[in-house]
Motif scaffolding. Structure first.
Motif, PDB file in Angstrom:
ATOM      1  N   GLY A   1       0.801  -1.188   0.000  1.00  0.00           N
ATOM      2  CA  GLY A   1       0.000   0.000   0.000  1.00  0.00           C
ATOM      3  C   GLY A   1       0.848   1.258   0.000  1.00  0.00           C
ATOM      4  O   GLY A   1       0.591   2.202  -0.733  1.00  0.00           O
ATOM      5  N   ALA A  26      -3.863  -0.873  -4.930  1.00  0.00           N
ATOM      6  CA  ALA A  26      -3.096  -1.931  -4.259  1.00  0.00           C
ATOM      7  C   ALA A  26      -3.995  -2.744  -3.325  1.00  0.00           C
ATOM      8  O   ALA A  26      -3.850  -3.973  -3.226  1.00  0.00           O
ATOM      9  CB  ALA A  26      -1.933  -1.322  -3.485  1.00  0.00           C
ATOM     10  N   MET A  27      -4.930  -2.078  -2.664  1.00  0.00           N
ATOM     11  CA  MET A  27      -5.855  -2.790  -1.779  1.00  0.00           C
ATOM     12  C   MET A  27      -6.724  -3.766  -2.555  1.00  0.00           C
ATOM     13  O   MET A  27      -6.927  -4.909  -2.140  1.00  0.00           O
ATOM     14  CB  MET A  27      -6.730  -1.791  -1.015  1.00  0.00           C
ATOM     15  N   GLY A  29      -5.988  -5.113  -5.466  1.00  0.00           N
ATOM     16  CA  GLY A  29      -5.112  -6.191  -5.934  1.00  0.00           C
ATOM     17  C   GLY A  29      -4.763  -7.172  -4.832  1.00  0.00           C
ATOM     18  O   GLY A  29      -4.627  -8.371  -5.073  1.00  0.00           O
ATOM     19  N   HIS A  30      -4.611  -6.677  -3.612  1.00  0.00           N
ATOM     20  CA  HIS A  30      -4.309  -7.560  -2.486  1.00  0.00           C
ATOM     21  C   HIS A  30      -5.530  -8.405  -2.108  1.00  0.00           C
ATOM     22  O   HIS A  30      -5.403  -9.584  -1.810  1.00  0.00           O
ATOM     23  CB  HIS A  30      -3.858  -6.740  -1.280  1.00  0.00           C
ATOM     24  N   ALA A  31      -6.690  -7.791  -2.143  1.00  0.00           N
ATOM     25  CA  ALA A  31      -7.914  -8.495  -1.748  1.00  0.00           C
ATOM     26  C   ALA A  31      -8.376  -9.503  -2.794  1.00  0.00           C
ATOM     27  O   ALA A  31      -8.945 -10.542  -2.469  1.00  0.00           O
ATOM     28  CB  ALA A  31      -9.025  -7.482  -1.471  1.00  0.00           C
ATOM     29  N   PRO A  33      -6.431 -11.096  -5.671  1.00  0.00           N
ATOM     30  CA  PRO A  33      -5.256 -11.330  -6.512  1.00  0.00           C
ATOM     31  C   PRO A  33      -5.588 -12.216  -7.715  1.00  0.00           C
ATOM     32  O   PRO A  33      -6.343 -13.182  -7.585  1.00  0.00           O
ATOM     33  CB  PRO A  33      -4.280 -12.039  -5.573  1.00  0.00           C
ATOM     34  N   GLY A  39      -7.660 -13.761  -1.483  1.00  0.00           N
ATOM     35  CA  GLY A  39      -6.806 -12.633  -1.158  1.00  0.00           C
ATOM     36  C   GLY A  39      -6.879 -12.295   0.320  1.00  0.00           C
ATOM     37  O   GLY A  39      -7.572 -12.942   1.094  1.00  0.00           O
ATOM     38  N   GLY A  40      -6.154 -11.262   0.695  1.00  0.00           N
ATOM     39  CA  GLY A  40      -6.131 -10.823   2.076  1.00  0.00           C
ATOM     40  C   GLY A  40      -7.236  -9.826   2.377  1.00  0.00           C
ATOM     41  O   GLY A  40      -8.094  -9.545   1.545  1.00  0.00           O
ATOM     42  N   ALA A  42      -6.635  -6.631   3.294  1.00  0.00           N
ATOM     43  CA  ALA A  42      -6.155  -5.307   2.867  1.00  0.00           C
ATOM     44  C   ALA A  42      -5.975  -4.324   4.017  1.00  0.00           C
ATOM     45  O   ALA A  42      -5.893  -3.128   3.796  1.00  0.00           O
ATOM     46  CB  ALA A  42      -7.061  -4.718   1.783  1.00  0.00           C
ATOM     47  N   THR A  45      -2.335  -2.992   3.900  1.00  0.00           N
ATOM     48  CA  THR A  45      -2.248  -2.184   2.683  1.00  0.00           C
ATOM     49  C   THR A  45      -2.914  -0.831   2.914  1.00  0.00           C
ATOM     50  O   THR A  45      -2.402   0.208   2.486  1.00  0.00           O
ATOM     51  CB  THR A  45      -2.914  -2.925   1.508  1.00  0.00           C
ATOM     52  N   ARG A 112     -14.692  -6.255   3.161  1.00  0.00           N
ATOM     53  CA  ARG A 112     -13.907  -7.501   3.085  1.00  0.00           C
ATOM     54  C   ARG A 112     -14.125  -8.346   4.331  1.00  0.00           C
ATOM     55  O   ARG A 112     -14.285  -9.558   4.256  1.00  0.00           O
ATOM     56  CB  ARG A 112     -12.403  -7.192   2.921  1.00  0.00           C
TER      57      ARG A 112
END
Length: 132
Positions: A1, A26-27, A29-31, A33, A39-40, A42, A45, A112
């Motif tokens: 992030g 970026a958040m 993309g992290h959540a 992927p 994904g995570g 975030a 991030t 999320r």
């Protein structure tokens, strides 16, 4: 992030909103992927994005969190206090627009958490307390 927000800040003429856009990307993309199934959340991030997009607010919220940690001796409570006070501090320090942008990113993190499968939470807890 933080890296994505820093790129947005640098490319966007050192303004705050390109940092928020970069960190928000970026958040996402992290959540979600493209290379993995899950994904995570975030959260980290988001924190990196917040530090780059609004460093003064982040410093104040960190100080408030540190005071809460010193008072309660609970890191979990300190994080909760720091995160909960961040938008209030930001409203005073940065104004309505940045606070609204941060609110959108915080809402993404909240969604999320609200939409994660119940078994993901159970599995995470099971692994953290499983005997060695």
């Amino acid at each position: 992030g933080a890296a994505a927000a820093a790129v947005g800040w640098a490319v966007g003429g050192r303004r705050w909103w390109p940092a928020v856009v970069g960190g928000g990307a970026a958040m996402v993309g992290h959540a979600f992927p493209p290379t993995r199934r899950r994904g995570g959340m975030a959260v980290a991030t988001f924190v990196g994005t917040a530090v780059v997009a609004s460093p003064r607010t982040a410093a104040v919220a960190l100080g408030i969190g540190a005071a809460a940690w010193a008072t309660t001796q609970s890191f979990e409570r300190a994080v909760q206090v720091g995160v909960a006070t961040y938008p209030v501090v930001q409203l005073v320090v940065d104004g309505v627009r940045r606070t609204a942008a941060t609110g959108a990113l915080m809402t993404f993190v909240g969604v999320r958490f609200a939409t994660r499968p119940a078994d993901a939470t159970t599995e995470a807890v099971r692994h953290s307390v499983a005997p060695a």
